[in-house]
Design an enzyme around this catalytic site. Structure first.
Site, PDB file in Angstrom:
ATOM      1  N   GLU A 315       0.822  -1.214   0.000  1.00  0.00           N
ATOM      2  CA  GLU A 315       0.000   0.000   0.000  1.00  0.00           C
ATOM      3  C   GLU A 315       0.860   1.271   0.000  1.00  0.00           C
ATOM      4  O   GLU A 315       0.620   2.206   0.746  1.00  0.00           O
ATOM      5  CB  GLU A 315      -0.953   0.004   1.196  1.00  0.00           C
ATOM      6  N   ASP A 389      -8.187  -9.213   4.378  1.00  0.00           N
ATOM      7  CA  ASP A 389      -7.996  -8.000   5.177  1.00  0.00           C
ATOM      8  C   ASP A 389      -9.018  -7.880   6.304  1.00  0.00           C
ATOM      9  O   ASP A 389      -9.860  -6.980   6.258  1.00  0.00           O
ATOM     10  CB  ASP A 389      -8.069  -6.773   4.253  1.00  0.00           C
ATOM     11  N   GLU A 417     -12.622  -2.262  12.168  1.00  0.00           N
ATOM     12  CA  GLU A 417     -12.663  -1.550  10.890  1.00  0.00           C
ATOM     13  C   GLU A 417     -13.778  -2.055   9.984  1.00  0.00           C
ATOM     14  O   GLU A 417     -14.457  -1.273   9.336  1.00  0.00           O
ATOM     15  CB  GLU A 417     -11.302  -1.706  10.186  1.00  0.00           C
TER      16      GLU A 417
HETATM   17  O1  GCW Z   1      -7.143  -2.990   6.486  1.00  0.00           O
HETATM   18  C1  GCW Z   1      -6.250  -2.142   5.858  1.00  0.00           C
HETATM   19  C2  GCW Z   1      -6.580  -0.799   6.385  1.00  0.00           C
HETATM   20  C3  GCW Z   1      -5.430   0.168   6.334  1.00  0.00           C
HETATM   21  C4  GCW Z   1      -4.230  -0.492   7.000  1.00  0.00           C
HETATM   22  C5  GCW Z   1      -3.889  -1.754   6.247  1.00  0.00           C
HETATM   23  C6  GCW Z   1      -2.737  -2.503   6.888  1.00  0.00           C
HETATM   24  C7  GCW Z   1      -2.545   0.527   8.348  1.00  0.00           C
HETATM   25  O2  GCW Z   1      -7.670  -0.291   5.684  1.00  0.00           O
HETATM   26  O3  GCW Z   1      -5.817   1.338   7.010  1.00  0.00           O
HETATM   27  O4  GCW Z   1      -3.133   0.379   7.087  1.00  0.00           O
HETATM   28  O5  GCW Z   1      -4.992  -2.621   6.246  1.00  0.00           O
HETATM   29  O6  GCW Z   1      -3.016  -3.433   7.627  1.00  0.00           O
HETATM   30  O7  GCW Z   1      -1.597  -2.162   6.673  1.00  0.00           O
END
Ligand code: GCW
Length: 730
Positions: A315, A389, A417
């Protein structure tokens, strides 16, 4: 008039509060006290028994940890026993409770020869012995921090009002590093935090130490958490400057007596950003020297610094692949820097790239399995529980068990989240347990994820588990009363993954809310059904990642984003034939990443569990499932069941009103009504959307959606990172 009434009323209230007895005002129920609430024991027999036995307490020693134990016992026993108990390093007369090191002469003389705490710095023994004809409770350990853990275990027993004879126990943590990961930014914001600003007041540190730092440490120690990563994995190199290291050291000093080590995230490009180097190539000698010097500098201020957590080449974060090096090259460079100080590197496996034309859930396995054996002994590869995720339900990550020569940490997300953020009541212990108990079969049956993580399956000495923290500066710490239970459950399972979700819920309820047995049963039931309810009203039958973009709140199965593998449509693949992601050999073949037994189970339509069906298969709308009903009908009924469970939870909460203080009762009640409204929103939006493909009517028993698909697609949630809300959802 209205204007005049306000101040008068406030004045009256102020007077009323000033004459409130101190004990009542001290006990204002905000949730701040968490599960360390220590109210007077309600069972009269038990109270009398405790008062008889625990009249005098000795905690030997003068270390900061011994002092912390004395302070905790003073506070706790005053509350639980509602009387003053003498707690000291020594005592006049014989103590009823004695806490200390097992080998000390005083404790050794009390304990029978065979009874010792299990080996290990953190383990403890709680034993009842007779001395001078009287019962004495002995909490014995091999170190002060073990004694602290034993003390909290004893207090848990008292909070549960167990008879003194039932307080005996001995315990040893199954996982060595039990860590909370804070996704806290230096500007005070918290990524995916729903409980207010960061706890760390960087601007006022190191001079000002908020009392919350210590209360946070107490809470963590009480559930066995022994490490805290202070900073976000989306890292800021500034955290490694001398200025910030002074602040980090101040926090470490507060946490140390509670057995908690601090860790920091390392931004891979820090040698460029802070050091002015031209590169951050992990094989470059100047870069390696920079990190070695940085580690030395950190350890000068924080001698027990735990190490680094790193998100690299994921990311948009920088990483070794920027220099055509591997994850192992990057991790090993940092590992070499901290090794002389006994530090570790927790290197995340959460990686995926848009350039790789492959199923996103396959990428971590593909990148990391070739590196097995290449990591230093002080590197732990930290892997999320599932391959996508933190969705409401995912299969376990195929990397567990697939890196036999690598120490592997499991990462859970405690902050919700994807599970209703602050307001929805979703107790996560069932999710945690589902993953820990999942059988990878890599060494035959019984090769659970828990045994990979605790090192017993593949002989790992370094072991760890991390939870992304849900803590912030809200008075109740976690944004809602019930979110506290997820922090609690994470810690308890990190200590002992064999505990049950139900047992942990009961402990938490008794310490946090009430010891009324009927109310405990009702609340435990609400908690235990809540996660499946959320799966049902959000992503039933193996659906995943169909939430709103960016804020990840509410449904948006229709969304298409700039990256395919960020898009709900990529994950559900609905079309006129059916729905679901074919991950068998006819599709992405992600099933091939699991051990043969699991692979076959998941690849076969006859054996794949319904709960993961659409994760692995594209299924026709009219195809019958196990129940004999069609997929379409099952989807509808699952969404409806989710809503129905939340409705039932609201009723259950009403039934415990008499057992719960008014402020917390009202807060939970109002959040449950939000949850019900939003469960309907999820159900209706998802069913409207999917019916545009299936072209089938909803089965009997499913309430018709309140609005059209266009209506749901047109809703714009304010993208406030803290609380995205769609206020006009009916
Ligand atoms: O779930 C996603 C989140 C991001 C997060 C990423 C990760 C810290 O939306 O906000 O970044 O995973 O785990 O690195």
């Amino acid at each position: 008039m209205g204007r005049e009434r306000g101040p008068v009323r406030r004045l009256l209230l102020a007077i009323a509060f000033s004459i409130t007895p101190w004990s009542a005002s001290l006990h204002a129920e905000t949730g701040y006290e968490l599960w360390l609430r220590y109210r007077r024991v309600t069972d009269a027999t038990r109270l009398a028994e405790y008062r008889r036995v625990v009249a005098r307490v000795v905690v030997a020693g003068n270390s900061p940890t011994a002092r912390a134990i004395r302070e905790e016992l003073t506070l706790a026993l005053r509350g639980l026993l509602d009387t003053t108990v003498s707690v000291g390093a020594t005592t006049v007369g014989s103590p009823g409770l004695i806490v200390g090191i097992a080998s000390s002469p005083r404790i050794a003389s009390l304990l029978p020869a065979r009874r010792r705490p299990p080996a290990g710095r953190e383990s403890f023994l709680i034993a009842n012995v007779k001395a001078g004809g009287k019962t004495v409770i002995v909490v014995a350990a091999n170190s002060d921090v073990g004694a602290l853990y034993g003390t909290f275990a004893l207090l848990r027993g008292l909070q549960m009002q167990r008879p003194v004879t039932a307080l005996e126990s001995s315990s040893v943590p199954r996982i060595r590093r039990r860590v909370l990961d804070h996704w806290d930014n230096l500007d005070g914001s918290v990524e995916r935090g729903y409980a207010g600003a960061s706890l760390w007041d960087w601007a006022r540190l190191p001079e000002t130490l908020s009392p919350r730092y210590r209360d946070y440490a107490r809470a963590n120690a009480s559930i066995g958490i022994n490490g805290v990563v202070l900073t976000n994995v989306n890292a800021n190199a500034q955290a490694l400057t001398p200025e910030y290291l002074g602040k980090v050291a101040a926090l470490a000093n507060v946490f140390r007596p509670y057995g908690i080590a601090v860790y920091l995230t390392a931004r891979f490009s820090a040698p460029i950003e802070l050091g002015g180097l031209k590169t951050a190539d992990p094989l470059d000698s100047t870069v390696r020297a920079w990190w070695r010097d940085k580690a030395d500098e950190i350890y000068r201020s924080v001698p027990d610094f735990g190490g680094f957590l790193v998100k690299a080449n994921s990311e948009g974060q920088p990483g070794p692949q920027d220099y055509h090096r591997t994850h192992a090259d990057g991790a090993n460079m940092l590992a070499d820097a901290v090794a002389p100080h006994h530090g570790v590197v927790m290197w995340r496996a959460f990686v995926y790239s848009n350039d790789v034309p492959s199923d996103r859930v396959k990428q971590a396995y593909d990148e990391f399995t070739p590196l097995d054996g290449a990591f230093r002994a002080n590197v732990l590869v930290q892997t999320k529980n599932g391959p996508l995720d933190f969705q409401p339900r995912e299969p376990f990550h195929p990397l567990f068990g697939a890196l036999p020569k690598t120490a592997q940490m499991l990462e859970f997300q405690i902050t919700k989240e994807y599970l209703g953020e602050d307001t929805h009541l979703v107790y996560l212990a069932p999710l945690f347990k589902e993953v820990l108990d999942a059988d990878t079969y890599v060494r035959g049956p019984g090769s659970t994820v828990a045994r990979v993580i605790d090192g017993t399956l593949q002989g790992q000495r370094e072991t760890g588990i991390a939870g992304v923290a849900n803590v912030g500066s809200d008075t109740n710490w976690t944004g809602s009363q019930f979110n506290q239970a997820n922090w609690y459950a994470f810690g308890r399972l990190a200590w002992d993954h064999r505990l049950t979700a139900a047992g942990i819920a009961e402990e938490w309820i008794r310490a946090t809310f009430t010891n009324d047995d009927a109310a405990v049963r009702t609340i435990a039931h609400m908690m235990l059904v809540s996660r499946e309810a959320a799966v049902n009203y959000m992503t039933p039958l193996g659906l995943a990642h169909i939430m709103g973009s960016n804020h990840h709140y509410g449904p948006a199965p229709w969304a298409r984003l700039s990256r395919a593998d960020w898009s709900p449509v990529y994950f559900h693949r609905a079309d006129s034939v059916g729905v679901g992601f074919d991950r068998t050999a006819t599709g992405s073949n992600a099933v091939a990443q699991y051990a043969p037994h699991v692979r076959e189970l998941l690849a076969n339509r006859a054996t794949v569990p319904d709960s993961l069906l659409l994760w692995f298969h594209h299924v026709g709308w009219r195809e019958p499932l196990r129940s004999g009903r069609t997929l379409w009908d099952e989807i509808g009924l699952h969404y409806q069941a989710g809503v129905d469970t939340v409705r039932a939870m609201r009723g259950e909460w009403q039934s415990v009103r008499e057992s719960i203080d008014a402020p917390r009762f009202a807060e939970v009640d109002s959040f449950l009504s939000i949850q019900e409204r939003e469960a309907r929103w999820w159900r209706d939006a998802a069913l409207e959307y999917f019916s545009s493909f299936s072209q089938l009517p909803l089965p009997p028993g499913v309430e018709p959606p309140a609005h059209s698909l266009e209506y749901y697609m047109g809703l714009r949630c304010p993208a406030d990172a803290r609380k995205p809300r769609c206020p006009d959802i009916p």
